[in-house]
Enzyme design. Structure first.
Site, PDB file in Angstrom:
ATOM      1  N   LYS A 140      59.402  42.660  41.208  1.00  0.00           N
ATOM      2  CA  LYS A 140      59.561  43.143  39.870  1.00  0.00           C
ATOM      3  C   LYS A 140      58.167  43.874  39.485  1.00  0.00           C
ATOM      4  O   LYS A 140      56.980  43.394  39.508  1.00  0.00           O
ATOM      5  CB  LYS A 140      59.578  41.999  38.674  1.00  0.00           C
ATOM      6  CG  LYS A 140      59.598  42.690  37.286  1.00  0.00           C
ATOM      7  CD  LYS A 140      60.078  41.842  36.134  1.00  0.00           C
ATOM      8  CE  LYS A 140      60.172  41.999  34.822  1.00  0.00           C
ATOM      9  NZ  LYS A 140      60.454  41.250  33.905  1.00  0.00           N
ATOM     10  N   ARG A 179      62.436  46.163  25.500  1.00  0.00           N
ATOM     11  CA  ARG A 179      61.389  45.589  24.527  1.00  0.00           C
ATOM     12  C   ARG A 179      61.491  45.875  23.068  1.00  0.00           C
ATOM     13  O   ARG A 179      61.379  45.128  22.402  1.00  0.00           O
ATOM     14  CB  ARG A 179      60.065  46.085  25.054  1.00  0.00           C
ATOM     15  CG  ARG A 179      59.638  45.280  26.250  1.00  0.00           C
ATOM     16  CD  ARG A 179      58.392  45.946  26.808  1.00  0.00           C
ATOM     17  NE  ARG A 179      58.029  45.376  28.327  1.00  0.00           N
ATOM     18  CZ  ARG A 179      57.048  46.063  28.966  1.00  0.00           C
ATOM     19  NH1 ARG A 179      56.450  46.847  28.664  1.00  0.00           N
ATOM     20  NH2 ARG A 179      56.901  45.703  30.130  1.00  0.00           N
ATOM     21  N   LYS A 183      51.459  44.737  31.421  1.00  0.00           N
ATOM     22  CA  LYS A 183      51.788  43.686  32.275  1.00  0.00           C
ATOM     23  C   LYS A 183      51.488  43.946  33.875  1.00  0.00           C
ATOM     24  O   LYS A 183      51.900  43.215  34.681  1.00  0.00           O
ATOM     25  CB  LYS A 183      53.282  43.249  32.063  1.00  0.00           C
ATOM     26  CG  LYS A 183      53.880  43.112  30.817  1.00  0.00           C
ATOM     27  CD  LYS A 183      55.061  42.446  30.536  1.00  0.00           C
ATOM     28  CE  LYS A 183      55.617  42.010  29.445  1.00  0.00           C
ATOM     29  NZ  LYS A 183      57.183  41.649  29.193  1.00  0.00           N
ATOM     30  N   GLU A 204      56.278  38.946  48.436  1.00  0.00           N
ATOM     31  CA  GLU A 204      56.532  38.203  47.150  1.00  0.00           C
ATOM     32  C   GLU A 204      58.012  37.676  47.428  1.00  0.00           C
ATOM     33  O   GLU A 204      58.209  36.276  47.135  1.00  0.00           O
ATOM     34  CB  GLU A 204      56.726  39.136  46.028  1.00  0.00           C
ATOM     35  CG  GLU A 204      55.381  39.727  45.387  1.00  0.00           C
ATOM     36  CD  GLU A 204      54.963  38.632  44.429  1.00  0.00           C
ATOM     37  OE1 GLU A 204      55.695  37.392  44.268  1.00  0.00           O
ATOM     38  OE2 GLU A 204      53.723  38.876  43.988  1.00  0.00           O
ATOM     39  N   LYS A 229      63.543  45.210  40.854  1.00  0.00           N
ATOM     40  CA  LYS A 229      63.700  45.499  39.597  1.00  0.00           C
ATOM     41  C   LYS A 229      62.463  46.726  39.262  1.00  0.00           C
ATOM     42  O   LYS A 229      61.176  46.408  39.635  1.00  0.00           O
ATOM     43  CB  LYS A 229      63.504  44.682  38.575  1.00  0.00           C
ATOM     44  CG  LYS A 229      63.714  44.887  36.915  1.00  0.00           C
ATOM     45  CD  LYS A 229      63.738  43.584  36.329  1.00  0.00           C
ATOM     46  CE  LYS A 229      63.426  43.913  34.803  1.00  0.00           C
ATOM     47  NZ  LYS A 229      63.067  42.882  33.901  1.00  0.00           N
ATOM     48  N   SER A 237      66.990  48.879  31.311  1.00  0.00           N
ATOM     49  CA  SER A 237      67.030  49.620  30.070  1.00  0.00           C
ATOM     50  C   SER A 237      66.738  51.249  30.113  1.00  0.00           C
ATOM     51  O   SER A 237      67.555  51.710  29.552  1.00  0.00           O
ATOM     52  CB  SER A 237      66.389  49.021  28.945  1.00  0.00           C
ATOM     53  OG  SER A 237      65.114  48.909  28.972  1.00  0.00           O
ATOM     54  N   TYR A 280      73.548  47.505  32.399  1.00  0.00           N
ATOM     55  CA  TYR A 280      74.289  47.687  31.053  1.00  0.00           C
ATOM     56  C   TYR A 280      75.644  48.516  31.128  1.00  0.00           C
ATOM     57  O   TYR A 280      76.306  48.975  30.111  1.00  0.00           O
ATOM     58  CB  TYR A 280      73.332  48.513  30.153  1.00  0.00           C
ATOM     59  CG  TYR A 280      71.896  47.517  30.167  1.00  0.00           C
ATOM     60  CD1 TYR A 280      72.056  46.250  29.105  1.00  0.00           C
ATOM     61  CD2 TYR A 280      70.768  47.872  30.850  1.00  0.00           C
ATOM     62  CE1 TYR A 280      70.713  45.531  29.187  1.00  0.00           C
ATOM     63  CE2 TYR A 280      69.768  47.183  30.759  1.00  0.00           C
ATOM     64  CZ  TYR A 280      69.778  45.913  30.007  1.00  0.00           C
ATOM     65  OH  TYR A 280      68.459  45.153  29.999  1.00  0.00           O
TER      66      TYR A 280
END
Ligand code: PBG
Length: 328
Positions: free
Chosen positions: A196, A206, A218, A234, A249, A275, A314
């Site tokens: 990610k 958010r 982040k 990872e 992602k 999003s 979505y």
């Protein structure tokens, strides 16, 4: 050699093209993200995500049945937590009567066969809007994963089929797997957001959850978009620690990462078309600059071609409707 070999023969008609098509979309591929809010009678559109909504549980019932009838059999649940319940430790995340826990039970009651996956990260519960516990301006790893493990257990106890840690703390898959095994939730799956990236494409999400970081960003836990090799590292670690499904992602900007993983691992790979990707296409289509359905399908097919077999999107409902109309 030309003219014996004419590649256009296999593109001559719609039927021939469908015969030799290497990748297909199916309702079986999709995870449907769902945003739940407290209250009753609520179906509110998210400003930066046109035609996508936050639901209160009572209104969600109809939506769930519609998804199921369209053949969409998996949901990925997110909750919007009232500000007064947020703190630095994410205390509310562990509440057995919290909105997430009630949502899981509700979905299982309305559509028992629906696969319920839950987001595991502290950001919607954090007064700082971070995915973990903050100490001296830094998101600390080891105390965060203790809470995440307890959070995952409480989702399993409420009936979640999969927990989906999206926080990018080190070692969290092992902690979650251990606590699930210790408590005999041996069949609860883990879908790890294993690669990610620290992406600006998460902006509209958010807004949806009112979960933007209160300070900083982040980048001390999510991955640097400039990096490729660590995605595999990872992901292999997460598989070793007990992940059943891994994830890349965002989606479109990270197709190379999906392909890298697909070349190396046999674990199912999910991609999250996030999003911001949704918002970009909606905005361009609203302006009449892009054909909505055709661009949507092209992007989703690209995920399959890159090597993902599961797509969180979505657009899932839009695609399911097109599939019923035999759009392809
Ligand atoms: C929470 C979480 C985020 C998304 C999924 N889970 C936001 C973030 O990490 O800041 C993003 C999804 C999207 O943009 O559609 N940890």
């Amino acid at each position: 050699m030309f003219p014996i070999q004419r590649n256009r023969r296999l593109r001559y008609s719609t039927s021939i093209r469908s015969l030799v098509r290497e990748n297909q979309l199916s309702v079986n591929d999709f995870l449907v993200p769902i945003f739940v809010v407290e209250g009753a009678g609520i179906k509110e559109e998210i400003a930066s995500m046109p035609n996508y909504y936050r639901f209160s549980l009572d209104v969600l019932e109809e939506e769930l049945k519609e998804l199921w009838n369209l053949g969409l059999k998996s949901v990925l649940v997110f909750v919007k937590v009232p500000d007064e319940l947020k703190d630095n430790k994410g205390t509310e995340a562990l509440n057995p009567e919290g909105l997430m826990q009630r949502s899981i039970r509700f979905i299982k009651e309305i559509v028992p066969e629906m696969v319920v996956m839950t987001d595991v990260a502290l950001d919607p519960y954090s007064s700082y809007g971070h995915d973990g516990i903050v100490k001296d301006g830094y998101v600390v790893n080891d105390s965060t994963i203790e809470t995440l493990a307890k959070m995952a257990l409480s989702h399993a106890q409420a009936g979640a089929d999969f927990v989906a840690p999206s926080d990018m703390m080190d070692g969290r898959i092992e902690s979650i797997r251990d606590i699930l095994e210790e408590n005999e939730y041996v069949n609860t799956g883990i879908m790890s957001y294993s690669a990610k990236y620290a992406s600006a494409f998460y902006g509209p999400f958010r807004d949806a959850l009112d979960s933007a970081p209160g300070f900083g960003d982040k980048k001390t836990y999510q991955m640097d978009p400039a990096n490729r090799k660590e995605a595999l590292a990872e992901t292999l670690l997460d598989i070793q620690q007990g992940a059943d499904i891994v994830m890349v992602k965002p989606g479109t900007a990270y197709l190379d990462i999906i392909r890298d993983l697909a070349n190396e691992i046999d674990t199912p790979i999910a991609v999250y078309q996030v999003s911001g990707e949704y918002a970009m296409l909606k905005a361009a289509a609203e302006k009449g600059w892009l054909n909505h359905d055709e661009v949507m399908i092209e992007q989703l097919l690209a995920f399959k071609r890159a090597g993902a077999s599961i797509i969180a999107s979505y657009f899932a409902k839009d695609v399911a409707k097109l599939l019923q109309e035999d759009f392809f």
